[in-house]
Design an enzyme around this catalytic site. Structure first.
Site, PDB file in Angstrom:
ATOM      1  N   THR A  53       0.868  -1.173   0.000  1.00 15.93           N
ATOM      2  CA  THR A  53       0.000   0.000   0.000  1.00 15.93           C
ATOM      3  C   THR A  53       0.908   1.227   0.000  1.00 15.93           C
ATOM      4  OG1 THR A  53      -1.645  -1.173   1.306  1.00 15.93           O
ATOM      5  CG2 THR A  53      -1.841   1.224   1.215  1.00 15.93           C
ATOM      6  N   LYS A  61      -7.962   1.500  -3.305  1.00 15.75           N
ATOM      7  CA  LYS A  61      -7.709   1.081  -1.917  1.00 15.75           C
ATOM      8  C   LYS A  61      -7.914   2.253  -0.943  1.00 15.75           C
ATOM      9  CE  LYS A  61      -5.174  -0.900   1.568  1.00 15.75           C
ATOM     10  NZ  LYS A  61      -5.069  -2.197   2.148  1.00 15.75           N
ATOM     11  N   LYS A 113      -2.231   4.977   8.443  1.00 16.06           N
ATOM     12  CA  LYS A 113      -1.404   5.055   7.227  1.00 16.06           C
ATOM     13  C   LYS A 113      -2.284   5.287   5.992  1.00 16.06           C
ATOM     14  CE  LYS A 113       1.392   2.291   4.086  1.00 16.06           C
ATOM     15  NZ  LYS A 113       2.128   1.073   3.757  1.00 16.06           N
TER      16      LYS A 113
HETATM   17  P1  NAD Z   1       6.014  -5.719   7.342  1.00 16.12           P
HETATM   18  O1  NAD Z   1       6.738  -4.560   7.958  1.00 16.12           O
HETATM   19  O2  NAD Z   1       5.742  -6.936   8.162  1.00 16.12           O
HETATM   20  O3  NAD Z   1       6.826  -6.206   6.030  1.00 16.12           O
HETATM   21  C1  NAD Z   1       7.547  -5.373   5.175  1.00 16.12           C
HETATM   22  C2  NAD Z   1       8.882  -6.088   4.883  1.00 16.12           C
HETATM   23  O4  NAD Z   1       9.620  -5.338   3.928  1.00 16.12           O
HETATM   24  C3  NAD Z   1       9.746  -6.230   6.134  1.00 16.12           C
HETATM   25  O5  NAD Z   1      10.028  -7.592   6.361  1.00 16.12           O
HETATM   26  C4  NAD Z   1      11.004  -5.432   5.780  1.00 16.12           C
HETATM   27  O6  NAD Z   1      12.203  -5.975   6.318  1.00 16.12           O
HETATM   28  C5  NAD Z   1      10.989  -5.489   4.260  1.00 16.12           C
HETATM   29  N1  NAD Z   1      11.780  -4.444   3.614  1.00 16.12           N
HETATM   30  C6  NAD Z   1      11.857  -3.123   3.949  1.00 16.12           C
HETATM   31  N2  NAD Z   1      12.696  -2.475   3.111  1.00 16.12           N
HETATM   32  C7  NAD Z   1      13.135  -3.408   2.218  1.00 16.12           C
HETATM   33  C8  NAD Z   1      14.020  -3.363   1.108  1.00 16.12           C
HETATM   34  N3  NAD Z   1      14.619  -2.227   0.744  1.00 16.12           N
HETATM   35  N4  NAD Z   1      14.276  -4.502   0.440  1.00 16.12           N
HETATM   36  C9  NAD Z   1      13.679  -5.671   0.817  1.00 16.12           C
HETATM   37  N5  NAD Z   1      12.831  -5.786   1.845  1.00 16.12           N
HETATM   38  C10 NAD Z   1      12.568  -4.664   2.546  1.00 16.12           C
HETATM   39  O7  NAD Z   1       4.680  -5.127   6.734  1.00 16.12           O
HETATM   40  P2  NAD Z   1       3.390  -5.947   6.223  1.00 16.12           P
HETATM   41  O8  NAD Z   1       2.378  -5.995   7.301  1.00 16.12           O
HETATM   42  O9  NAD Z   1       3.854  -7.203   5.569  1.00 16.12           O
HETATM   43  O10 NAD Z   1       2.831  -4.934   5.121  1.00 16.12           O
HETATM   44  C11 NAD Z   1       3.411  -4.840   3.820  1.00 16.12           C
HETATM   45  C12 NAD Z   1       2.558  -3.900   2.987  1.00 16.12           C
HETATM   46  O11 NAD Z   1       1.229  -4.412   2.929  1.00 16.12           O
HETATM   47  C13 NAD Z   1       2.440  -2.468   3.545  1.00 16.12           C
HETATM   48  O12 NAD Z   1       2.478  -1.567   2.465  1.00 16.12           O
HETATM   49  C14 NAD Z   1       1.091  -2.475   4.252  1.00 16.12           C
HETATM   50  O13 NAD Z   1       0.504  -1.188   4.310  1.00 16.12           O
HETATM   51  C15 NAD Z   1       0.309  -3.413   3.354  1.00 16.12           C
HETATM   52  N6  NAD Z   1      -0.837  -4.069   4.011  1.00 16.12           N
HETATM   53  C16 NAD Z   1      -0.689  -4.653   5.244  1.00 16.12           C
HETATM   54  C17 NAD Z   1      -1.781  -5.266   5.836  1.00 16.12           C
HETATM   55  C18 NAD Z   1      -1.663  -5.931   7.198  1.00 16.12           C
HETATM   56  O14 NAD Z   1      -2.697  -6.282   7.779  1.00 16.12           O
HETATM   57  N7  NAD Z   1      -0.439  -6.148   7.723  1.00 16.12           N
HETATM   58  C19 NAD Z   1      -3.020  -5.279   5.184  1.00 16.12           C
HETATM   59  C20 NAD Z   1      -3.141  -4.705   3.922  1.00 16.12           C
HETATM   60  C21 NAD Z   1      -2.024  -4.105   3.340  1.00 16.12           C
END
Ligand code: NAD
Length: 291
Positions: free
Chosen positions: A87, A162, A237
């Protein structure tokens, strides 16, 4: 299919594992060194992307997405598709889409709803922006990771869908919580309010599928001490992204802005951090008009 997967966090990890379990050849990378079941670990984003037919990114925000895209786009195979499921702000989604298409690649922005449970269970909903050809290429992967993929239009349309959806959700949830707290003060039982509003014009998903009042309606995070679910931090967010887009597009969104301000206060100054976004109800319960 040969897939590169970058960002193996709470969402990306189980999504990548589901693709591997479905028989795809998945190579993954995460800066934190996280691994996912069945996914071959790479040492860099570029290594995960090299030679893949589809490269999926699941990253925290638009700045990180732009930096990762700069590294992987030059290494991606001609006619491969860059599929971003994070997102992010609409402007970053469009910029990354243009960068990829300028290099002869397909590009899709495909944020999800359904949360960590949806990622684990392969039941996410994808809101997708990009070309018909790129959508067709990614469709079998959407079918593994989710139960529904809606093609919303050109690049940026997935993120736009979204944030508009979640702006409706944020504002609707707040007013649903306000209504339960008002009912308490009027001596109206929560069950009675639910019975009336769930079958009347006050009906909404916030009320009937994810009721913020414990013991009322179907099971929801309210019945589990307001543990997320969908965390208030993540709602904040999305509401901020909606306001950022509204400013850029000169759209008047007073309730969206009020919802963002309230969630910002709740998460940053009160006790909302780490709680489900329905925990707005106990917040209102304890307040009067002077608060
Ligand atoms: P998260 O923080 O668990 O995962 C993100 C991952 O990206 C982390 O493991 C981090 O180490 C990695 N990362 C950061 N910079 C990086 C880079 N330069 N290269 C490689 N990896 C890198 O977050 P999440 O909950 O998995 O969410 C991911 C996305 O999905 C976000 O944009 C969030 O808004 C969206 N989202 C999350 C949810 C939820 O319920 N968690 C629901 C809908 C959408």
């Amino acid at each position: 299919m040969k897939i590169g997967f970058i960002g193996l966090g709470n969402m990306g990890g189980p999504m990548a594992a589901n693709l591997a379990a479905a028989g795809h050849e998945v190579t993954g990378f995460d800066v934190a060194g996280t691994v996912a079941e069945g996914v071959r670990p790479a040492q860099s984003a570029a290594e995960a992307a090299r030679g893949a037919e589809v490269v999926i990114t699941m990253l925290p925000n638009g700045d990180i997405l732009r930096k990762v895209a700069e590294k992987i786009v030059p290494t991606m195979a001609q006619s491969a598709v860059l599929l971003d499921c994070s997102t992010v702000d609409v402007a970053s989604a469009r910029a990354v889409g243009e960068m990829a298409e300028g290099a002869g690649l397909g590009a899709l922005d495909a944020p999800v709803s359904g949360g960590v449970g949806g990622a684990q269970g392969g039941t996410l909903t994808f809101m997708v922006g990009g070309s018909d050809a790129a959508f067709a290429m990614a469709k079998p992967l959407f079918d593994v990771m989710g139960q529904k993929a809606v093609h919303c239009g050109p690049a940026g349309s997935g993120q736009a869908a979204k944030i508009c959806n979640n702006m409706i959700l944020g504002a609707t949830m707040i007013v649903t919580c306000e209504a339960f707290a008002l009912a308490d003060k009027l001596g109206l039982s929560r069950e009675a309010l639910f019975d009336v509003a769930s079958t009347s014009s006050g009906q909404s998903w916030s009320l009937t599928s994810y009721c913020p009042a414990p013991g009322v309606g179907p099971q929801s995070p309210a019945d589990n001490g307001y543990a997320p679910g969908f965390a208030a931090d993540l709602m904040l967010k999305d509401l901020r992204l909606a306001q950022q887009a509204a400013e850029q597009a000169d759209a008047d969104t007073p309730l969206g802005r009020a919802a963002m301000e309230l969630y910002a206060r709740f998460v940053e100054q009160e006790d909302g951090k780490g709680r489900d976004f329905t925990a707005m109800l106990p917040r209102f319960e304890t307040r009067g008009r002077g608060a």
